[in-house]
Design a protein around this motif. Structure first.
Motif, PDB file in Angstrom:
ATOM      1  N   ILE A  44       0.827  -1.213   0.000  1.00  8.77           N
ATOM      2  CA  ILE A  44       0.000   0.000   0.000  1.00  8.77           C
ATOM      3  C   ILE A  44       0.863   1.265   0.000  1.00  8.77           C
ATOM      4  O   ILE A  44       0.527   2.247  -0.673  1.00  8.77           O
ATOM      5  CB  ILE A  44      -0.989  -0.020   1.190  1.00  8.77           C
ATOM      6  N   CYS A  45       1.975   1.251   0.714  1.00 10.31           N
ATOM      7  CA  CYS A  45       2.828   2.442   0.748  1.00 10.31           C
ATOM      8  C   CYS A  45       3.469   2.705  -0.611  1.00 10.31           C
ATOM      9  O   CYS A  45       3.547   3.862  -1.061  1.00 10.31           O
ATOM     10  CB  CYS A  45       3.897   2.305   1.833  1.00 10.31           C
ATOM     11  N   ARG A  46       3.934   1.665  -1.285  1.00 12.44           N
ATOM     12  CA  ARG A  46       4.496   1.841  -2.628  1.00 12.44           C
ATOM     13  C   ARG A  46       3.435   2.397  -3.583  1.00 12.44           C
ATOM     14  O   ARG A  46       3.721   3.277  -4.398  1.00 12.44           O
ATOM     15  CB  ARG A  46       5.033   0.520  -3.167  1.00 12.44           C
ATOM     16  N   HIS A  47       2.233   1.843  -3.496  1.00 11.95           N
ATOM     17  CA  HIS A  47       1.147   2.288  -4.376  1.00 11.95           C
ATOM     18  C   HIS A  47       0.940   3.794  -4.260  1.00 11.95           C
ATOM     19  O   HIS A  47       0.892   4.505  -5.271  1.00 11.95           O
ATOM     20  CB  HIS A  47      -0.134   1.539  -4.006  1.00 11.95           C
ATOM     21  N   TYR A  48       0.819   4.279  -3.033  1.00 12.16           N
ATOM     22  CA  TYR A  48       0.539   5.706  -2.853  1.00 12.16           C
ATOM     23  C   TYR A  48       1.767   6.574  -3.059  1.00 12.16           C
ATOM     24  O   TYR A  48       1.662   7.718  -3.523  1.00 12.16           O
ATOM     25  CB  TYR A  48      -0.089   5.942  -1.484  1.00 12.16           C
ATOM     26  N   ALA A  49       2.950   6.054  -2.742  1.00 11.39           N
ATOM     27  CA  ALA A  49       4.175   6.817  -2.992  1.00 11.39           C
ATOM     28  C   ALA A  49       4.351   7.084  -4.483  1.00 11.39           C
ATOM     29  O   ALA A  49       4.751   8.183  -4.899  1.00 11.39           O
ATOM     30  CB  ALA A  49       5.385   6.075  -2.440  1.00 11.39           C
ATOM     31  N   GLY A  52       2.278  10.068  -5.631  1.00 10.75           N
ATOM     32  CA  GLY A  52       2.526  11.400  -5.112  1.00 10.75           C
ATOM     33  C   GLY A  52       2.320  11.608  -3.628  1.00 10.75           C
ATOM     34  O   GLY A  52       2.351  12.758  -3.156  1.00 10.75           O
ATOM     35  N   ALA A  53       2.121  10.548  -2.857  1.00 11.50           N
ATOM     36  CA  ALA A  53       1.986  10.708  -1.408  1.00 11.50           C
ATOM     37  C   ALA A  53       3.241  11.365  -0.844  1.00 11.50           C
ATOM     38  O   ALA A  53       4.365  11.061  -1.264  1.00 11.50           O
ATOM     39  CB  ALA A  53       1.756   9.362  -0.730  1.00 11.50           C
ATOM     40  N   THR A  54       3.044  12.246   0.131  1.00 10.95           N
ATOM     41  CA  THR A  54       4.190  12.935   0.732  1.00 10.95           C
ATOM     42  C   THR A  54       4.499  12.440   2.140  1.00 10.95           C
ATOM     43  O   THR A  54       5.557  12.757   2.691  1.00 10.95           O
ATOM     44  CB  THR A  54       3.927  14.449   0.793  1.00 10.95           C
ATOM     45  N   ALA A  55       3.572  11.679   2.732  1.00 13.16           N
ATOM     46  CA  ALA A  55       3.772  11.163   4.087  1.00 13.16           C
ATOM     47  C   ALA A  55       2.721  10.091   4.359  1.00 13.16           C
ATOM     48  O   ALA A  55       1.705   9.998   3.657  1.00 13.16           O
ATOM     49  CB  ALA A  55       3.659  12.280   5.119  1.00 13.16           C
ATOM     50  N   PHE A  56       2.975   9.314   5.411  1.00 12.86           N
ATOM     51  CA  PHE A  56       2.034   8.273   5.814  1.00 12.86           C
ATOM     52  C   PHE A  56       1.700   8.422   7.291  1.00 12.86           C
ATOM     53  O   PHE A  56       2.512   8.891   8.098  1.00 12.86           O
ATOM     54  CB  PHE A  56       2.615   6.876   5.573  1.00 12.86           C
ATOM     55  N   ILE A  57       0.495   7.985   7.624  1.00 14.06           N
ATOM     56  CA  ILE A  57       0.038   7.929   9.013  1.00 14.06           C
ATOM     57  C   ILE A  57      -0.449   6.513   9.285  1.00 14.06           C
ATOM     58  O   ILE A  57      -1.129   5.920   8.438  1.00 14.06           O
ATOM     59  CB  ILE A  57      -1.105   8.930   9.271  1.00 14.06           C
ATOM     60  N   ARG A  73      10.566   4.818   6.059  1.00 14.98           N
ATOM     61  CA  ARG A  73      12.022   5.052   6.103  1.00 14.98           C
ATOM     62  C   ARG A  73      12.682   4.569   4.818  1.00 14.98           C
ATOM     63  O   ARG A  73      13.537   5.251   4.251  1.00 14.98           O
ATOM     64  CB  ARG A  73      12.624   4.342   7.317  1.00 14.98           C
ATOM     65  N   LYS A  74      12.279   3.409   4.337  1.00 11.87           N
ATOM     66  CA  LYS A  74      12.872   2.860   3.117  1.00 11.87           C
ATOM     67  C   LYS A  74      12.503   3.671   1.884  1.00 11.87           C
ATOM     68  O   LYS A  74      13.288   3.785   0.938  1.00 11.87           O
ATOM     69  CB  LYS A  74      12.422   1.407   2.938  1.00 11.87           C
ATOM     70  N   LEU A  75      11.294   4.233   1.872  1.00 16.86           N
ATOM     71  CA  LEU A  75      10.833   5.008   0.725  1.00 16.86           C
ATOM     72  C   LEU A  75      11.217   6.483   0.820  1.00 16.86           C
ATOM     73  O   LEU A  75      10.981   7.251  -0.109  1.00 16.86           O
ATOM     74  CB  LEU A  75       9.314   4.884   0.594  1.00 16.86           C
ATOM     75  N   GLY A  76      11.788   6.879   1.949  1.00 13.56           N
ATOM     76  CA  GLY A  76      12.205   8.263   2.134  1.00 13.56           C
ATOM     77  C   GLY A  76      11.063   9.219   2.396  1.00 13.56           C
ATOM     78  O   GLY A  76      11.173  10.411   2.080  1.00 13.56           O
ATOM     79  N   LEU A  77       9.987   8.717   3.008  1.00 15.79           N
ATOM     80  CA  LEU A  77       8.824   9.557   3.313  1.00 15.79           C
ATOM     81  C   LEU A  77       8.549   9.539   4.812  1.00 15.79           C
ATOM     82  O   LEU A  77       8.683   8.495   5.462  1.00 15.79           O
ATOM     83  CB  LEU A  77       7.586   9.048   2.561  1.00 15.79           C
ATOM     84  N   PRO A  78       8.167  10.681   5.394  1.00 22.04           N
ATOM     85  CA  PRO A  78       7.918  10.730   6.835  1.00 22.04           C
ATOM     86  C   PRO A  78       6.664   9.940   7.222  1.00 22.04           C
ATOM     87  O   PRO A  78       5.701   9.835   6.458  1.00 22.04           O
ATOM     88  CB  PRO A  78       7.738  12.224   7.113  1.00 22.04           C
ATOM     89  N   THR A 121      -4.681  13.900   4.658  1.00 23.75           N
ATOM     90  CA  THR A 121      -5.058  14.829   3.592  1.00 23.75           C
ATOM     91  C   THR A 121      -4.990  14.057   2.275  1.00 23.75           C
ATOM     92  O   THR A 121      -4.781  12.838   2.255  1.00 23.75           O
ATOM     93  CB  THR A 121      -4.115  16.034   3.535  1.00 23.75           C
ATOM     94  N   ASP A 122      -5.127  14.774   1.164  1.00 26.62           N
ATOM     95  CA  ASP A 122      -5.053  14.103  -0.129  1.00 26.62           C
ATOM     96  C   ASP A 122      -3.698  13.451  -0.372  1.00 26.62           C
ATOM     97  O   ASP A 122      -3.613  12.432  -1.065  1.00 26.62           O
ATOM     98  CB  ASP A 122      -5.348  15.098  -1.258  1.00 26.62           C
ATOM     99  N   ASP A 123      -2.642  14.036   0.170  1.00 28.26           N
ATOM    100  CA  ASP A 123      -1.315  13.471  -0.078  1.00 28.26           C
ATOM    101  C   ASP A 123      -0.635  12.936   1.182  1.00 28.26           C
ATOM    102  O   ASP A 123       0.486  12.426   1.115  1.00 28.26           O
ATOM    103  CB  ASP A 123      -0.406  14.490  -0.774  1.00 28.26           C
ATOM    104  N   ILE A 124      -1.300  13.038   2.323  1.00 26.52           N
ATOM    105  CA  ILE A 124      -0.821  12.381   3.551  1.00 26.52           C
ATOM    106  C   ILE A 124      -1.780  11.231   3.807  1.00 26.52           C
ATOM    107  O   ILE A 124      -2.933  11.432   4.196  1.00 26.52           O
ATOM    108  CB  ILE A 124      -0.781  13.343   4.741  1.00 26.52           C
ATOM    109  N   ILE A 125      -1.307  10.021   3.564  1.00 26.11           N
ATOM    110  CA  ILE A 125      -2.179   8.850   3.493  1.00 26.11           C
ATOM    111  C   ILE A 125      -2.216   8.124   4.836  1.00 26.11           C
ATOM    112  O   ILE A 125      -1.170   7.777   5.404  1.00 26.11           O
ATOM    113  CB  ILE A 125      -1.692   7.877   2.405  1.00 26.11           C
ATOM    114  N   CYS A 126      -3.421   7.887   5.313  1.00 25.02           N
ATOM    115  CA  CYS A 126      -3.601   7.091   6.530  1.00 25.02           C
ATOM    116  C   CYS A 126      -3.726   5.626   6.136  1.00 25.02           C
ATOM    117  O   CYS A 126      -4.637   5.241   5.390  1.00 25.02           O
ATOM    118  CB  CYS A 126      -4.838   7.549   7.295  1.00 25.02           C
ATOM    119  N   VAL A 127      -2.811   4.808   6.617  1.00 29.51           N
ATOM    120  CA  VAL A 127      -2.764   3.383   6.276  1.00 29.51           C
ATOM    121  C   VAL A 127      -3.469   2.593   7.374  1.00 29.51           C
ATOM    122  O   VAL A 127      -3.018   2.549   8.516  1.00 29.51           O
ATOM    123  CB  VAL A 127      -1.305   2.900   6.125  1.00 29.51           C
TER     124      VAL A 127
END
Length: 300
Positions: A44-49, A52-57, A73-78, A121-127
């Motif tokens: 799921i993180c790769r899909h959204y990254a 254009g996702a900028t962060a994950f929750i 950490r591996k994808l370089g996103l907070p 938000t639209d680009d901060i994705i809650c997993v």
């Protein structure tokens, strides 16, 4: 390079001799974070990254939260992980070790989840920890790996919390035309939300969840896993906390691998002879692992 890994599939001589059949172990405890949740988090993180996702929750203080933190950490996103007050110090330490921001909010997971959703938000994705098709798709690769090694199981044993494991394994089995084989879905007596829903014939929410298997403590399973369990040959089983702990200790002796009580519940139905198989049967157990398990945690 992948984030999750192809895990070992091993034949368990001790459990095979004990159970009178061929017992195979899919060692998801070997994932870099110690849990099968890394497969679903990566998918799921790769899909959204990539979109254009900028962060994950994440709203999990257990295996899923640690897995999302690792993926970020591996994808370089907070990553921000919101955990309830009941989260163990060890789990908090592992989340922060991955570089994620840790927020403690609410007494139970549902309160932490509501707060996490408010931050998205639209680009901060809650997993979500267990309820999303991309999570199940990631977990279905477990079956792909098993089939590629030449094993066609006659039965599968796995643990059930919110339902992502069963959803993913069912998807994988159906992808390989194996939706007819029995799947033993095991919960503890204090976390038996799937069992309660199947008995009621509809999704129900437990008034409370309790016991040692905290990573199974979803008061209600996702709708998809209820539908899967109603459609396929899913056999709900319950074990006690002490049976789960005893199985963890026996498995440590037999295989030199430490697993959490939530994993011990599935192992216990073999150790305690709760089901019987034919001598020629190939029985697959998903050793789901446990990111924050310690030796003291299974001491009983």
């Amino acid at each position: 390079m992948g984030i999750s890994i192809r895990t070992p599939l091993i034949h368990s001589l001790p459990l095979s001799q004990h159970s009178g059949c061929h017992v195979w172990l899919k060692m998801e405890s070997s994932q870099p974070t110690g849990s099968f949740k890394l497969r679903s988090a990566e998918n799921i993180c790769r899909h959204y990254a990539e979109r254009g996702a900028t962060a994950f929750i994440s709203s999990s203080g257990g295996n899923a939260g640690i897995a999302v933190a690792h993926c970020g950490r591996k994808l370089g996103l907070p990553v921000t992980v919101v955990v309830p007050e009941s989260t163990s110090d060890r789990a908090k330490q592992l989340i922060e070790q991955e570089g994620a921001k840790l927020i403690v909010h609410g007494k139970v997971w549902s309160e932490a989840n509501d707060y996490a959703l408010s931050l998205a938000t639209d680009d901060i994705i809650c997993v979500h920890p267990f309820d999303h098709p991309l999570l199940w798709e990631g977990i279905s690769t477990i079956v792909d790996e098993i089939i590629s090694e030449g094993l066609t199981p006659d039965a599968v044993i796995l643990s059930v919390g919110g339902g992502s494991m069963l959803s993913g394994i069912a998807q994988g089995l159906e992808n390989h035309q194996l939706g007819h084989i029995p799947v033993y879905a095991v919960e503890t007596q204090g976390t038996a939300s799937l069992h309660a829903s199947l008995n009621a014939g509809k999704l129900v929410r437990l008034d409370k969840v309790s016991g040692i298997a905290t990573t199974l403590a979803a008061s209600q399973v996702c709708e998809n896993v209820f539908n899967v369990a109603s459609r396929l040959d899913v056999r709900s089983m319950l074990v006690s906390d002490q049976e789960a702990l005893k199985a963890c200790r026996r498995f440590l002796d037999d295989h030199r691998v430490l697993t959490e009580p939530a994993c011990g519940v599935s192992l216990s139905i073999l150790y305690d002879h709760k089901i019987r198989f034919n001598a020629a049967d190939n029985v697959l157990v998903i050793v789901c692992g446990g990111a924050s398990v310690t030796l003291e945690g299974i001491a009983g």
